[in-house]
Design a protein around this motif. Structure first.
Motif, PDB file in Angstrom:
ATOM      1  N   THR A 176       1.020  -1.189  -0.426  1.00 23.00           N
ATOM      2  CA  THR A 176       0.063  -0.164  -0.333  1.00 23.00           C
ATOM      3  C   THR A 176       0.498   1.290   0.021  1.00 23.00           C
ATOM      4  OG1 THR A 176      -1.338  -1.410   1.226  1.00 23.00           O
ATOM      5  CG2 THR A 176      -2.089   0.476   1.171  1.00 23.00           C
ATOM      6  N   LEU A 177       1.600   1.216   0.590  1.00 22.68           N
ATOM      7  CA  LEU A 177       3.003   1.951   1.027  1.00 22.68           C
ATOM      8  C   LEU A 177       3.383   3.047  -0.550  1.00 22.68           C
ATOM      9  CD1 LEU A 177       4.897   1.141   3.618  1.00 22.68           C
ATOM     10  CD2 LEU A 177       3.249   3.502   4.245  1.00 22.68           C
ATOM     11  N   LEU A 178       3.636   1.565  -0.842  1.00 21.63           N
ATOM     12  CA  LEU A 178       4.509   2.364  -2.341  1.00 21.63           C
ATOM     13  C   LEU A 178       2.939   2.401  -3.721  1.00 21.63           C
ATOM     14  CD1 LEU A 178       6.846  -0.400  -2.764  1.00 21.63           C
ATOM     15  CD2 LEU A 178       7.427   1.773  -2.341  1.00 21.63           C
ATOM     16  N   ARG A 179       2.209   1.726  -3.468  1.00 11.74           N
ATOM     17  CA  ARG A 179       1.038   2.179  -4.151  1.00 11.74           C
ATOM     18  C   ARG A 179       0.388   3.593  -4.006  1.00 11.74           C
ATOM     19  NH1 ARG A 179      -1.962  -1.791  -3.583  1.00 11.74           N
ATOM     20  NH2 ARG A 179      -3.195  -0.618  -1.461  1.00 11.74           N
ATOM     21  N   GLU A 180       0.305   4.476  -3.708  1.00  9.15           N
ATOM     22  CA  GLU A 180      -0.269   5.476  -2.031  1.00  9.15           C
ATOM     23  C   GLU A 180       0.807   6.972  -2.685  1.00  9.15           C
ATOM     24  OE1 GLU A 180      -2.829   4.176   0.231  1.00  9.15           O
ATOM     25  OE2 GLU A 180      -4.237   3.495  -0.567  1.00  9.15           O
ATOM     26  N   GLY A 181       1.914   6.451  -1.988  1.00  4.50           N
ATOM     27  CA  GLY A 181       3.001   7.200  -1.123  1.00  4.50           C
ATOM     28  C   GLY A 181       2.338   8.070   0.148  1.00  4.50           C
ATOM     29  N   LEU A 182       3.484   8.512   0.978  1.00  7.16           N
ATOM     30  CA  LEU A 182       3.559   9.111   2.012  1.00  7.16           C
ATOM     31  C   LEU A 182       2.644  10.275   1.998  1.00  7.16           C
ATOM     32  CD1 LEU A 182       6.592   8.601   4.079  1.00  7.16           C
ATOM     33  CD2 LEU A 182       4.852   7.311   3.171  1.00  7.16           C
ATOM     34  N   ASN A 183       2.295  10.862   1.351  1.00  5.62           N
ATOM     35  CA  ASN A 183       1.146  12.493   1.195  1.00  5.62           C
ATOM     36  C   ASN A 183      -0.012  11.737   1.309  1.00  5.62           C
ATOM     37  OD1 ASN A 183       3.037  13.996   0.930  1.00  5.62           O
ATOM     38  ND2 ASN A 183       2.841  14.162  -1.293  1.00  5.62           N
ATOM     39  N   ALA A 184      -0.323  10.438   0.776  1.00  2.89           N
ATOM     40  CA  ALA A 184      -1.600  10.070   0.297  1.00  2.89           C
ATOM     41  C   ALA A 184      -2.032   9.860   2.107  1.00  2.89           C
ATOM     42  CB  ALA A 184      -2.422   8.976  -0.472  1.00  2.89           C
ATOM     43  N   ARG A 185      -1.245   9.140   2.702  1.00  2.00           N
ATOM     44  CA  ARG A 185      -1.267   8.368   4.159  1.00  2.00           C
ATOM     45  C   ARG A 185      -1.620   9.755   5.146  1.00  2.00           C
ATOM     46  NH1 ARG A 185       0.594   3.004   6.138  1.00  2.00           N
ATOM     47  NH2 ARG A 185      -0.786   2.765   3.637  1.00  2.00           N
ATOM     48  N   ILE A 186      -0.874  10.997   5.015  1.00  2.00           N
ATOM     49  CA  ILE A 186      -1.308  11.919   6.044  1.00  2.00           C
ATOM     50  C   ILE A 186      -2.388  12.988   5.035  1.00  2.00           C
ATOM     51  CG2 ILE A 186      -0.303  13.975   5.946  1.00  2.00           C
ATOM     52  CD1 ILE A 186       2.578  13.198   5.459  1.00  2.00           C
ATOM     53  N   THR A 254      14.658  11.156  -7.739  1.00  2.00           N
ATOM     54  CA  THR A 254      14.261  10.441  -7.784  1.00  2.00           C
ATOM     55  C   THR A 254      14.236  10.886  -5.252  1.00  2.00           C
ATOM     56  OG1 THR A 254      16.162   8.765  -7.791  1.00  2.00           O
ATOM     57  CG2 THR A 254      14.678   8.341  -5.909  1.00  2.00           C
ATOM     58  N   CYS A 255      14.674  12.183  -4.417  1.00  2.00           N
ATOM     59  CA  CYS A 255      14.555  11.505  -3.354  1.00  2.00           C
ATOM     60  C   CYS A 255      13.538  13.317  -3.325  1.00  2.00           C
ATOM     61  CB  CYS A 255      15.736  12.200  -2.541  1.00  2.00           C
ATOM     62  SG  CYS A 255      16.798  10.808  -2.685  1.00  2.00           S
ATOM     63  N   ALA A 256      13.505  13.930  -4.373  1.00  2.00           N
ATOM     64  CA  ALA A 256      12.337  15.072  -4.622  1.00  2.00           C
ATOM     65  C   ALA A 256      10.735  13.730  -5.013  1.00  2.00           C
ATOM     66  CB  ALA A 256      12.461  16.218  -5.817  1.00  2.00           C
ATOM     67  N   TRP A 257      10.788  12.655  -5.001  1.00  2.00           N
ATOM     68  CA  TRP A 257       9.770  12.430  -5.748  1.00  2.00           C
ATOM     69  C   TRP A 257       9.014  11.892  -4.602  1.00  2.00           C
ATOM     70  CZ3 TRP A 257       5.455  13.856  -8.713  1.00  2.00           C
ATOM     71  CH2 TRP A 257       4.612  12.781  -8.664  1.00  2.00           C
ATOM     72  N   ILE A 258       9.679  10.825  -4.266  1.00  2.00           N
ATOM     73  CA  ILE A 258       9.213   9.813  -3.318  1.00  2.00           C
ATOM     74  C   ILE A 258       9.626  10.721  -1.756  1.00  2.00           C
ATOM     75  CG2 ILE A 258       9.210   7.984  -4.701  1.00  2.00           C
ATOM     76  CD1 ILE A 258      12.464   7.781  -2.666  1.00  2.00           C
ATOM     77  N   PRO A 259       9.444   9.966  -0.392  1.00  2.00           N
ATOM     78  CA  PRO A 259       8.457   9.087  -0.453  1.00  2.00           C
ATOM     79  C   PRO A 259       7.014   9.465  -0.541  1.00  2.00           C
ATOM     80  CG  PRO A 259       9.258   9.177   1.452  1.00  2.00           C
ATOM     81  CD  PRO A 259      10.202  10.535  -0.070  1.00  2.00           C
ATOM     82  N   ALA A 260       6.703  10.308  -1.035  1.00  2.00           N
ATOM     83  CA  ALA A 260       5.650  11.618  -0.929  1.00  2.00           C
ATOM     84  C   ALA A 260       5.344  11.267  -1.468  1.00  2.00           C
ATOM     85  CB  ALA A 260       6.029  13.273  -1.131  1.00  2.00           C
ATOM     86  N   ASN A 261       4.970  11.189  -3.058  1.00  2.00           N
ATOM     87  CA  ASN A 261       4.470  10.221  -3.989  1.00  2.00           C
ATOM     88  C   ASN A 261       4.882   9.046  -4.668  1.00  2.00           C
ATOM     89  OD1 ASN A 261       3.517  13.078  -4.477  1.00  2.00           O
ATOM     90  ND2 ASN A 261       6.233  13.533  -5.007  1.00  2.00           N
ATOM     91  N   ALA A 269      11.529   3.020  -6.323  1.00  2.00           N
ATOM     92  CA  ALA A 269      10.483   1.741  -5.463  1.00  2.00           C
ATOM     93  C   ALA A 269      11.653   1.648  -4.282  1.00  2.00           C
ATOM     94  CB  ALA A 269      10.005   1.345  -5.782  1.00  2.00           C
ATOM     95  N   MET A 270      12.838   1.070  -4.982  1.00  2.00           N
ATOM     96  CA  MET A 270      13.931   0.684  -4.116  1.00  2.00           C
ATOM     97  C   MET A 270      14.179   2.199  -2.871  1.00  2.00           C
ATOM     98  SD  MET A 270      15.754  -1.942  -3.745  1.00  2.00           S
ATOM     99  CE  MET A 270      16.461  -2.868  -5.348  1.00  2.00           C
ATOM    100  N   GLN A 271      14.579   3.486  -3.601  1.00  2.00           N
ATOM    101  CA  GLN A 271      14.980   4.299  -2.375  1.00  2.00           C
ATOM    102  C   GLN A 271      13.804   4.300  -1.584  1.00  2.00           C
ATOM    103  OE1 GLN A 271      17.928   6.152  -2.485  1.00  2.00           O
ATOM    104  NE2 GLN A 271      16.927   6.455  -0.364  1.00  2.00           N
ATOM    105  N   PHE A 272      13.478   4.663  -2.165  1.00  2.00           N
ATOM    106  CA  PHE A 272      11.348   4.525  -0.723  1.00  2.00           C
ATOM    107  C   PHE A 272      11.657   3.407  -0.053  1.00  2.00           C
ATOM    108  CE2 PHE A 272       6.915   5.955  -1.101  1.00  2.00           C
ATOM    109  CZ  PHE A 272       6.259   5.289   0.019  1.00  2.00           C
ATOM    110  N   PHE A 273      11.548   2.229  -0.092  1.00  2.00           N
ATOM    111  CA  PHE A 273      11.892   1.233   0.757  1.00  2.00           C
ATOM    112  C   PHE A 273      12.607   1.197   1.621  1.00  2.00           C
ATOM    113  CE2 PHE A 273      14.784  -2.149   1.710  1.00  2.00           C
ATOM    114  CZ  PHE A 273      13.945  -3.090   2.479  1.00  2.00           C
TER     115      PHE A 273
END
Lengths: 798, 308
Positions: A176-186, A254-261, A269-273
């Motif tokens: 779910t985390l990777l599918r939605e990103g942290l912004n969605a979680r917030i 990469t780091c500007a995009w994830i893990p927010a998105n 995905a790897m960096q997110f993880f």
């Protein structure tokens, strides 16, 4: 391949050397860590700063703010070759210490010979100041303050069990985390906050504080990533080397995009993880956490490949870079914990293979690439757990054997046919059981679920037998510590011995669980984990922190049992020598054992000659089965604080060696302090004389469904895994699976090499061996543990 | 418990049952080693297999000097001294084996057990699951298994009934009638051959090779053969010798020829039994030489392996 070689020269091994217990004199001088390793005070310093400012607030908010303060301010760096970033300290040689857990042991450590090189004088002084703040506030202080009376007596290590601090596991809901990103979680948390503002539930304040803390940590993680984006961008601007500039720009993107998105590529995905993984360690210092790597990240690789964004070689390179990240994650443990984690950095394990919820095999290209990364990197971490089921492709198994053949000790193999039914028995719904993963050595995880377990402790079953032979009283001190079981002089059969032993198991499991349950209340109150709560299913929805509720199953609470084989062999020896052959009355045998067999080597030999577990001999194996099944049944009568049963677990690490020191001689012929069999299903070293098939047959007599997730280790010479012999070995594994033995792992190295490595450690710096559920550099192990590994039976073939 | 000699002729004399045996035929196997051999090969690596009776094996390393053996020996053949430790006068020893019964340190052991067919089958059946998945089964080896042809036939007939793959590992030195009776239940024959020259053969093994070669020809008509040959430097390892073996192998349509390089494994065992190891200064063939011989055989179009 070139990259792997280069990386192997660069990474810093943070594995602790187990010089604390069972050391020989010459081990001490080697130090607890490799000389280049330094203690980094940053996390301790920043946490303390934050805690000083938040005094008086709810603990969940305080811990969230402290974590955010660390993530916002810790020193960050990007190394020349990196494409994946993130570090737990400000320096690549750093390890950190969880000051919020315990300050006394680190203070002792940096002032001891073994640890004095970890800090300079100024840092030592700073540490004194930090420790002064935590006095009375660290979890260890709170325990000591809280544990009085019986709890006070039974929480300290005496040799029967080692209650373990800290180790909290669980696998986040990466899907779910990777599918939605942290912004969605917030956003989800904000919605929940709005909802409780409307409904005002009875626990409104508690929910609100928790939900606010989740927002704080999630935003901090996004900010942490952004800090790397900014740093990479700055570095890229002044970078002349076009290759490196490209890498830095990629990191910035990469780091500007994830893990927010949600990640768009494999690398993202790897960096997110990795950020999630890293922040879990920074929030709460633990051991042994992991991910189902191929299942979660494989689809990102396959999509990139299909759309022409990546080559196989590049994916391999990214995995190799991840391997370095895993390997360099190291922290300081307490000296006692070090004794059972000899050779360990942080026990991270990745799971490969297995099935999805519908039972379909999940292996994909990334499964093979991960195996190749393991083979080329040859690092002690991450350990790989490969799930095997009837549809596991032959090619996967064959590739796995090639990795095992190199002698690094993994992948270790997990048998779905044994484990899934066991999880179902533990009330895990079938679909979720099919998605299980492994962490630590053989810990069972249900990914994404709130399995916030702690490993309760290491439980020395052989010591319980010793108590049973002494009516629970230590003959040296006269202390009545165990249960007052009947006088052994009255025992009429081996069953009487077993009953008395089980009574001691019940007694000590109860004591251990009282300590543990009380302590968990303490952790729920003083050590909440808002970040972990944010990344598993159910906490945000309930507005409850992860320690306030649990996933409804007994998958949670386990006690790692040690010496079950020695209990079985001891009771068998008593049956044979005392009751069947009547060579000696039981009280006399006990007397002789109390003198560590001194002057009665003949009787010790007679006990050694009694049948032993692991030879496919029912005389011994049936007793082993009884011991296993009934020990588990007794442990299950004891409950955790949510009412679920305690249970056993096979993850013994090197405790089978480290803790055996405190168990006196046992009737199986073992000397005072001698090592135990090195895994729950393994025969005593040197006692299995009929080869590996007989061992598997003995193991198969112990029913996984009536016990728990075991560990079994065997040793093979390399030539049996290659050439003409490889198909034979593969067929051996197939039979292992059909026999429903839950686990197996292999040490593939010949005795000659080990002896050579012991004598010339400098020549064998990267020789890796399997210790228990983990691999370690042979050179980092104490002489005694090295000897123990050398002595393990090599499966002798014709 | 040691199974001592019994008058029951239905029993077989076995000196080892080796499980997870993976060099004596395909897959994972259990090899039953029958005791007793009509040949006396100089290089024999299992000299404990030669006598058709139980004998004493001594492992001095295990001896703790307790002296139990000294006091029970009716022949007065065992002496204990501080300087030399335990000494056995093999001239006096009559293999009564009483000393082995009292030794708890596994220093004096009996080699050879009289067992029932059922005992063997019980052990063999334990690894059925492994046979099934690996294409393995049971191998009857020796000594010379055909010395106990009746017992062996009964064992492998029972194995066949349970659909276990059966291999006979033999020197071929036995009356054809006996061999034929056993072959009926055998799937594959591991046939050992030492030398094609009869004089040389007799010199090194104490028997001629006429019967062996005749039986080999007859066997080839009934069953597939896997030819195995010990390679002894200076005795049978010339290129000419090997060439001949290869041609024979080809004419008999053997599955493959295994070359087993000489090793000194028999030497310690001889010492442990009070026997004299008859070979001296024989060199272990070099890897290069073995490789050359292997290529020679392959040149004749026959599959060849080294070691197994």
């Amino acid at each position: 391949m070139q990259l792997a070689e280069n990386l192997r020269n660069k990474f810093v091994s943070k594995a602790v050397r187990n010089v604390q217990r069972g050391y020989m004199d010459d081990d001490k001088s080697r130090g607890l860590f490799r000389p280049e390793v330094k203690l980094d005070l940053q996390r301790s310093r920043l946490m303390t700063e934050s805690f000083r400012e938040t005094d008086g607030q709810a603990m969940v908010l305080r811990r969230a703010k402290a974590l955010a303060h660390v993530l916002d301010n810790m020193g960050i760096f990007i190394r020349e070759w990196e494409r994946l970033v993130g570090y737990q300290t400000a320096d690549p040689n750093g390890i950190y210490h969880p000051i919020d857990m315990n300050w006394k042991s680190v203070l002792r450590l940096v002032k001891s010979d073994a640890g004095k090189a970890l800090l300079n004088d100024a840092e030592r002084k700073e540490l004194d100041g930090i420790c002064a703040y935590w006095k009375g506030k660290s979890m260890s202080d709170r325990q000591q303050e809280m544990f009085t009376g019986d709890l006070g007596k039974y929480w300290q290590y005496e040799g029967t069990y080692l209650w373990t601090h800290w180790s909290e596991l669980g696998i986040p809901d990466y899907e779910t985390l990777l599918r939605e990103g942290l912004n969605a979680r917030i956003k989800k948390v904000e919605e929940r906050l709005e909802e409780i503002d409307r409904t005002i539930p009875l626990d409104y304040i508690e929910q609100k504080e928790f939900l606010q803390s989740v927002i704080i940590v999630l935003k901090a993680v996004i900010n942490f990533s952004n800090r790397y984006a900014i740093l990479a961008e700055e570095m890229a601007r002044s970078e002349k080397d076009p290759e490196r500039k490209k890498r830095l720009e990629e990191i910035a993107r990469t780091c500007a995009w994830i893990p927010a998105n949600p990640p768009r590529t494999f690398l993202e995905a790897m960096q997110f993880f990795y950020f999630i993984h890293l922040v879990r360690y920074l929030e709460y210092s633990t051991l042994g956490i992991g991910i189902r790597l191929d299942y979660i990240l494989g689809p990102y690789y396959e999509k990139d490949l299909k759309e022409g964004r990546i080559s196989r070689d590049e994916a391999l390179e990214i995995l190799q870079l991840l391997w370095v990240k895993f390997l360099e994650l190291g922290l300081v443990y307490s000296p006692l914990v070090t004794s059972v984690y000899g050779g360990v950095a942080s026990l991270q394990a990745i799971t490969l293979g297995g099935t999805d919820k519908l039972g379909r095999d999940v292996t994909n290209d990334l499964t093979y690439i991960a195996l190749e990364a393991a083979k080329t990197m040859r690092t002690i971490e991450p350990s790989i757990a490969l799930r095997i089921h009837k549809d596991t492709p032959d090619d996967v198994l064959s590739a796995a054997v090639d990795v095992i053949r190199t002698g690094i000790g993994y992948p270790s193999l997990f048998n779905d046919d044994a484990i899934i039914p066991l999880l179902i028995k533990w009330n895990v719904p079938l679909e979720e059981a099919k998605g299980y993963a492994v962490s630590g050595c053989v810990y069972m995880e249900i990914p994404g679920k709130n399995v916030t377990r702690r490993a309760v402790g290491y439980f020395v079953l052989a010591k319980c037998l010793w108590w049973a032979l002494h009516q629970g009283m230590n003959p040296k001190t006269g202390e009545q510590r165990g249960a007052r079981t009947p006088n052994p002089a009255t025992f009429k059969s081996w069953e009487d011995v077993l009953d008395a032993y089980l009574e001691q198991v019940r007694f000590f499991t109860t004591k251990l669980s009282q300590v543990e349950n009380t302590c968990r209340d303490l952790y729920a109150k003083y050590c909440p984990k808002p970040f972990y709560s944010a990344i598993v299913e159910g906490c945000i929805e309930r507005g409850k922190e992860c320690k306030q509720w649990i996933y409804p199953s007994m998958v949670h609470d386990f006690i790692m049992v040690i010496g079950s084989t020695n209990v079985a062999d001891s009771i068998t020896a008593i049956k044979k020598v005392v009751f069947d052959d009547k060579r000696v009355p039981l009280p006399e045998l006990i007397d002789i054992m109390n003198k560590n067999w001194e002057g009665r080597d003949d009787l010790r030999q007679i006990c050694l000659n009694a049948p032993k577990y692991g030879n496919d001999d029912d005389y011994a194996d049936i007793i082993a089965r009884e011991v296993h099944h009934r020990t588990e049944a007794v442990m299950e009568t004891v409950k955790d604080r949510f009412g679920y049963s305690m249970r056993g677990d096979g993850s013994a690490v090197s405790a089978t060696y480290g803790l055996a020191i405190d168990t006196p001689a046992t009737p199986d012929g073992r000397f005072d302090g001698g090592p135990f069999a090195d895994s729950t299903l393994a025969p005593q070293p040197g006692m299995d004389k009929k080869g590996p098939t007989a061992v598997l047959n003995s193991c198969a007599k112990i029913d996984t469904l009536q016990t728990y997730n075991h560990l079994l280790k065997q040793k093979f010479m390399p030539q049996y895994l290659e050439g003409d012999m490889k198909p034979v070995f593969l067929s051996y594994l197939k039979t292992w699976r059909e026999k429903k033995i839950p686990h197996i792992q292999f040490n593939v190295v010949d005795k000659k090499t080990l002896i050579e490595a012991q004598n010339y450690p400098e020549k064998y710096r990267d020789l890796i061996v399997r210790v228990a559920g983990f691999s370690a550099y042979f050179a980092d192990l104490s002489k005694g543990l090295q000897d123990h590994i050398i002595a393990r039976t090599e499966q002798q073939l014709s | 418990m040691r199974k001592r000699k019994s008058k029951n002729t239905k029993k077989g004399l076995v000196f080892n049952v080796q499980r997870f045996s993976i060099h004596d035929g395909p897959g994972i196997r259990t090899t039953v080693f029958m005791k007793g051999c009509p040949m006396k090969c100089l290089w024999c690596s299992n000299p404990e297999s030669q006598d058709f009776f139980q004998n004493l094996i001594v492992r001095n390393l295990n001896c703790k000097g307790c002296g139990a053996c000294v006091s029970v020996c009716p022949q007065g053949a065992i002496k204990m001294s501080d300087r030399k430790g335990r000494q056995i006068d093999w001239g006096k020893c009559n293999q009564c084996l009483i000393c082995a019964d009292v030794c708890i340190y596994n220093s004096l052991n009996v080699c050879g057990m009289y067992v029932d067919i059922k005992d063997v089958l019980d052990e063999v059946m334990r690894d059925m699951d492994f046979y099934k998945n690996s294409g393995g089964g049971v191998t009857i080896s020796g000594g010379e298994a055909l010395l106990q042809a009746e017992f062996v036939a009964a064992v492998i007939a029972a194995c066949k009934k349970m659909e276990i793959h059966t291999v006979l590992d033999t020197t071929g030195y036995a009356p054809w009638a006996k061999m034929k009776a056993v072959l009926k239940f055998v799937d594959l024959v591991l046939f050992d051959l030492k030398h094609l020259d009869c004089v040389q053969h007799r010199k090194a093994t104490s028997v001629g090779n006429e019967l062996i070669l005749e039986n080999m020809n007859r066997t080839a008509k009934e069953r597939r053969i896997w030819l195995r040959m010990p390679v002894i430097s200076g005795f049978n390892d010339s290129e000419q010798d090997i060439q001949k073996i290869a041609i024979l192998g080809k004419s008999l349509n053997v599955i493959k020829i295994s070359l087993l390089p000489y090793h000194e494994g028999g030497k310690t065992k001889c010492e442990q039994m009070g026997k004299v190891y008859p070979l001296r200064r024989v060199k272990v063939p070099t890897d290069e030489h073995m490789q050359r011989l292997k290529e020679l055989i392959e040149g004749e179009g026959v599959i060849c392996t080294i070691g197994s």
